[in-house]
Design a protein around this motif. Structure first.
Motif, PDB file in Angstrom:
ATOM      1  N   PRO A 280      71.973 -23.204 -19.174  1.00 47.16           N
ATOM      2  CA  PRO A 280      70.820 -22.630 -18.467  1.00 47.16           C
ATOM      3  C   PRO A 280      70.967 -22.726 -16.951  1.00 47.16           C
ATOM      4  CG  PRO A 280      70.089 -24.047 -20.274  1.00 47.16           C
ATOM      5  CD  PRO A 280      71.561 -24.260 -20.119  1.00 47.16           C
ATOM      6  N   THR A 281      70.394 -21.752 -16.257  1.00 48.25           N
ATOM      7  CA  THR A 281      70.427 -21.758 -14.796  1.00 48.25           C
ATOM      8  C   THR A 281      69.745 -22.995 -14.235  1.00 48.25           C
ATOM      9  OG1 THR A 281      70.410 -19.345 -14.734  1.00 48.25           O
ATOM     10  CG2 THR A 281      69.730 -20.494 -12.724  1.00 48.25           C
ATOM     11  N   TYR A 282      68.630 -23.376 -14.850  1.00 49.30           N
ATOM     12  CA  TYR A 282      67.868 -24.535 -14.386  1.00 49.30           C
ATOM     13  C   TYR A 282      68.034 -25.684 -15.373  1.00 49.30           C
ATOM     14  CZ  TYR A 282      65.985 -20.691 -11.731  1.00 49.30           C
ATOM     15  OH  TYR A 282      65.891 -19.579 -10.934  1.00 49.30           O
ATOM     16  N   VAL A 283      68.045 -26.894 -14.859  1.00 45.69           N
ATOM     17  CA  VAL A 283      68.230 -28.071 -15.704  1.00 45.69           C
ATOM     18  C   VAL A 283      67.098 -28.134 -16.728  1.00 45.69           C
ATOM     19  CG1 VAL A 283      68.398 -30.581 -15.742  1.00 45.69           C
ATOM     20  CG2 VAL A 283      69.379 -29.304 -13.815  1.00 45.69           C
ATOM     21  N   PRO A 284      67.411 -28.157 -18.027  1.00 50.26           N
ATOM     22  CA  PRO A 284      66.354 -28.177 -19.039  1.00 50.26           C
ATOM     23  C   PRO A 284      65.501 -29.442 -18.944  1.00 50.26           C
ATOM     24  CG  PRO A 284      68.487 -27.649 -20.021  1.00 50.26           C
ATOM     25  CD  PRO A 284      68.750 -28.113 -18.624  1.00 50.26           C
ATOM     26  N   VAL A 285      64.220 -29.309 -19.242  1.00 51.18           N
ATOM     27  CA  VAL A 285      63.306 -30.436 -19.135  1.00 51.18           C
ATOM     28  C   VAL A 285      63.672 -31.548 -20.106  1.00 51.18           C
ATOM     29  CG1 VAL A 285      61.618 -29.548 -20.800  1.00 51.18           C
ATOM     30  CG2 VAL A 285      60.853 -31.036 -18.919  1.00 51.18           C
TER      31      VAL A 285
ATOM     32  N   ARG B 124      67.901 -27.041 -10.019  1.00 47.30           N
ATOM     33  CA  ARG B 124      69.129 -26.268 -10.204  1.00 47.30           C
ATOM     34  C   ARG B 124      70.280 -26.976  -9.504  1.00 47.30           C
ATOM     35  NH1 ARG B 124      70.463 -19.797  -9.000  1.00 47.30           N
ATOM     36  NH2 ARG B 124      72.729 -20.021  -9.295  1.00 47.30           N
ATOM     37  N   ILE B 125      71.455 -26.911 -10.139  1.00 45.17           N
ATOM     38  CA  ILE B 125      72.673 -27.481  -9.563  1.00 45.17           C
ATOM     39  C   ILE B 125      73.429 -26.369  -8.840  1.00 45.17           C
ATOM     40  CG2 ILE B 125      74.799 -28.763 -10.009  1.00 45.17           C
ATOM     41  CD1 ILE B 125      72.353 -30.320 -10.856  1.00 45.17           C
TER      42      ILE B 125
ATOM     43  N   ALA C 271      58.989 -22.790  -8.358  1.00 41.75           N
ATOM     44  CA  ALA C 271      59.696 -21.591  -8.810  1.00 41.75           C
ATOM     45  C   ALA C 271      59.796 -20.521  -7.727  1.00 41.75           C
ATOM     46  CB  ALA C 271      59.017 -21.034 -10.058  1.00 41.75           C
ATOM     47  N   ALA C 272      58.700 -20.241  -7.022  1.00 38.93           N
ATOM     48  CA  ALA C 272      58.725 -19.176  -6.012  1.00 38.93           C
ATOM     49  C   ALA C 272      59.673 -19.524  -4.866  1.00 38.93           C
ATOM     50  CB  ALA C 272      57.313 -18.928  -5.480  1.00 38.93           C
ATOM     51  N   THR C 273      59.681 -20.791  -4.445  1.00 40.20           N
ATOM     52  CA  THR C 273      60.579 -21.211  -3.358  1.00 40.20           C
ATOM     53  C   THR C 273      62.026 -21.179  -3.823  1.00 40.20           C
ATOM     54  OG1 THR C 273      58.806 -22.696  -2.628  1.00 40.20           O
ATOM     55  CG2 THR C 273      60.952 -22.971  -1.598  1.00 40.20           C
ATOM     56  N   MET C 274      62.256 -21.582  -5.081  1.00 42.04           N
ATOM     57  CA  MET C 274      63.620 -21.541  -5.618  1.00 42.04           C
ATOM     58  C   MET C 274      64.135 -20.107  -5.645  1.00 42.04           C
ATOM     59  SD  MET C 274      66.150 -23.407  -6.825  1.00 42.04           S
ATOM     60  CE  MET C 274      65.542 -24.944  -7.576  1.00 42.04           C
ATOM     61  N   ALA C 275      63.298 -19.179  -6.047  1.00 36.06           N
ATOM     62  CA  ALA C 275      63.712 -17.767  -6.074  1.00 36.06           C
ATOM     63  C   ALA C 275      64.077 -17.283  -4.676  1.00 36.06           C
ATOM     64  CB  ALA C 275      62.599 -16.917  -6.669  1.00 36.06           C
ATOM     65  N   ALA C 276      63.307 -17.695  -3.678  1.00 36.47           N
ATOM     66  CA  ALA C 276      63.601 -17.303  -2.296  1.00 36.47           C
ATOM     67  C   ALA C 276      64.912 -17.919  -1.828  1.00 36.47           C
ATOM     68  CB  ALA C 276      62.450 -17.722  -1.377  1.00 36.47           C
TER      69      ALA C 276
END
Length: 460
Positions: free
Chosen positions: A132-137, A250-251, A442-447
């Motif tokens: 996954p793109t983001y580290v799973p919970v 995210r790594i 999430a919004a900041t990560m997308a930016a």
């Protein structure tokens, strides 16, 4: 905390308490904590671990995990001989007699059941964790002491090693009380644990010595000694539990070649040769995350870096001093200044913050803390307009094998994370490469993922 979810859950199968293989004189004496340790009572445990692939060729798959657990349990017992404070618990020493008041927290190994070893299972694959793109919970469940603060070490283990079996892999995650260790000491223990495991499973019988024994005597400044009398009568006066907001993790990987180019650019722009690769990378992260957050130009912002104080003190502490010898250094600017200038400008500010972090300032901080003890509160320290770089790409994380070869990845738990927290890892391929684990909404990560300057340095 993270927004990505997976349906499977970690199941605890069994656990053991492990004490040192042998006890020696002084084991039962309290270990008094100096300011750098005591100030961490409200922080979370340190949580980090390694993901391994199960060996492709196993003589008997049914005995692989029982054998691994037996070897880990015995190796942990041998390792705790050298790192015995981790087998203890925190204890509060308190007495009240008229106007006399005494309240201090120490480490006590007397009557402690020891460190904890946990065996758990997870019905997932290595790919489920890493793809996954983001580290799973679910990664948060690969560690003990979820959301615990260090003060909880009065009743919970100061160290837990959780071994989680996946369908095709094994995750070994340690959670360690941050009043007892900083990142340097954390990985010192982890490296010794791996060394002893390799020696024990390799048939070596004399395991009383390790290649890098720790210095366990706690450091106090000048003529000051413990115990420290805290200005409290009850833990309720200072205990504070911070709840992290909903974040994505995210790594991001940076190759040695990318970092070399970043360093060359920063030094060229600042007209110097003194800026390091890591300072250049932190400056890039500071600028890019600030841009992604879309703050107004007049807003003050800062970038903090974790600093190992062992070699900065005069005389220096041993590089294997076991405890907290950790501070943060900070560079600051307005958003307009940070984004209106180039990368070299920001990197030079970070460089100056590092070189001005001197022994004199460290001694003064400790002396002032003695006069006015303060327990950090993460909620008050968290600055939503700044970023914080923790851990270090210099730590030996991929040299720990436990009979399964080189780890596939390093991952951390829930602990000590907030909006703008960045954790630095060495890249798996070595050679000076670096991974950054970045925590953002999430919004900041997308930016950030759409930031051209930042993503140009990221290596796929």
């Amino acid at each position: 905390m993270a927004v990505s979810t997976l349906s499977s859950s970690v199941k605890i199968v069994s656990d053991w308490f492990v004490r040192p293989n042998r006890i020696f004189p002084g084991f039962d004496l309290p270990i008094h904590l100096p300011p750098w340790d005591m100030a961490m009572l409200n922080a979370n445990y340190v949580q980090c671990g390694l993901l391994f692939a199960k060996p492709a060729e196993v003589a008997n798959p049914e005995t692989f995990m029982p054998s691994l657990l037996d070897n880990l349990r015995h190796s942990l017992s041998l390792t705790l001989v050298h790192f015995y404070p981790l087998a203890g618990r925190l204890a509060t020493l308190q007495s009240e007699d008229g106007d006399d008041h005494f309240y201090t927290v120490c480490i006590s190994c007397k009557d402690s059941p020891g460190a904890r070893l946990v065996y758990a299972t997870l019905d997932m694959t290595v790919s489920d964790i890493l793809s996954p793109t983001y580290v799973p919970v679910v990664v948060q469940s690969l560690f003990d002491h979820h959301k615990a603060i260090n003060h909880d070490g009065h009743t919970q283990s100061l160290l837990t090693v959780q071994v989680t079996e996946l369908e095709d892999g094994v995750f070994i995650g340690c959670s360690m009380n941050h009043c007892v260790v900083d990142g340097t000491s954390y990985w010192h223990f982890f490296n010794a644990f791996s060394e002893i495991f390799q020696a024990f499973t390799g048939g070596k019988t004399d395991l009383n010595e390790i290649s890098c024994p720790p210095v366990l005597e706690r450091w106090f400044p000048g003529n000051m000694k413990g115990p420290i009398n805290l200005p409290f009568r009850d833990a309720g006066e200072f205990v504070d539990r911070f709840e992290a907001p909903v974040l994505q993790e995210r790594i991001f990987h940076f190759s040695a070649e990318s970092l070399a180019a970043l360093k060359a650019r920063a030094n060229r722009e600042a007209e110097t040769s003194k800026i390091s690769s890591f300072q250049s990378l932190c400056a890039l992260g500071w600028r890019s995350m600030t841009r992604a957050r879309k703050f107004p130009e007049q807003q003050a912002t800062g970038c903090r870096l974790s600093a190992n104080n062992r070699h900065r003190l005069e005389p220096p502490l041993s590089p294997v001093y076991f405890g907290n010898a950790l501070s943060t250094v900070r560079a600051s600017a307005t958003v307009g200044e940070l984004l209106g200038n180039d990368l070299g400008w920001a990197a030079w500010k970070l460089h100056l913050a590092v070189v001005n972090h001197t022994s004199e300032g460290l001694i003064t901080w400790n002396e002032n803390w003695f006069k006015n003890p303060v327990i950090y509160k993460l909620g008050e320290m968290f600055d939503p307009f700044s970023v914080m770089f923790g851990s270090s790409p210099r730590f030996n994380k991929y040299g720990n094998e436990f009979g399964m070869g080189k780890a596939l990845a390093a991952r951390s738990g829930y602990a000590n994370k907030f909006d703008g927290k960045v954790t630095a890892y060495p890249g798996r391929e070595g050679g000076g490469s670096i991974d950054l684990e970045i925590c953002l909404p999430a919004a900041t990560m997308a930016a950030l993922e759409n930031d051209a300057e930042f993503m140009a340095a990221v290596t796929v």
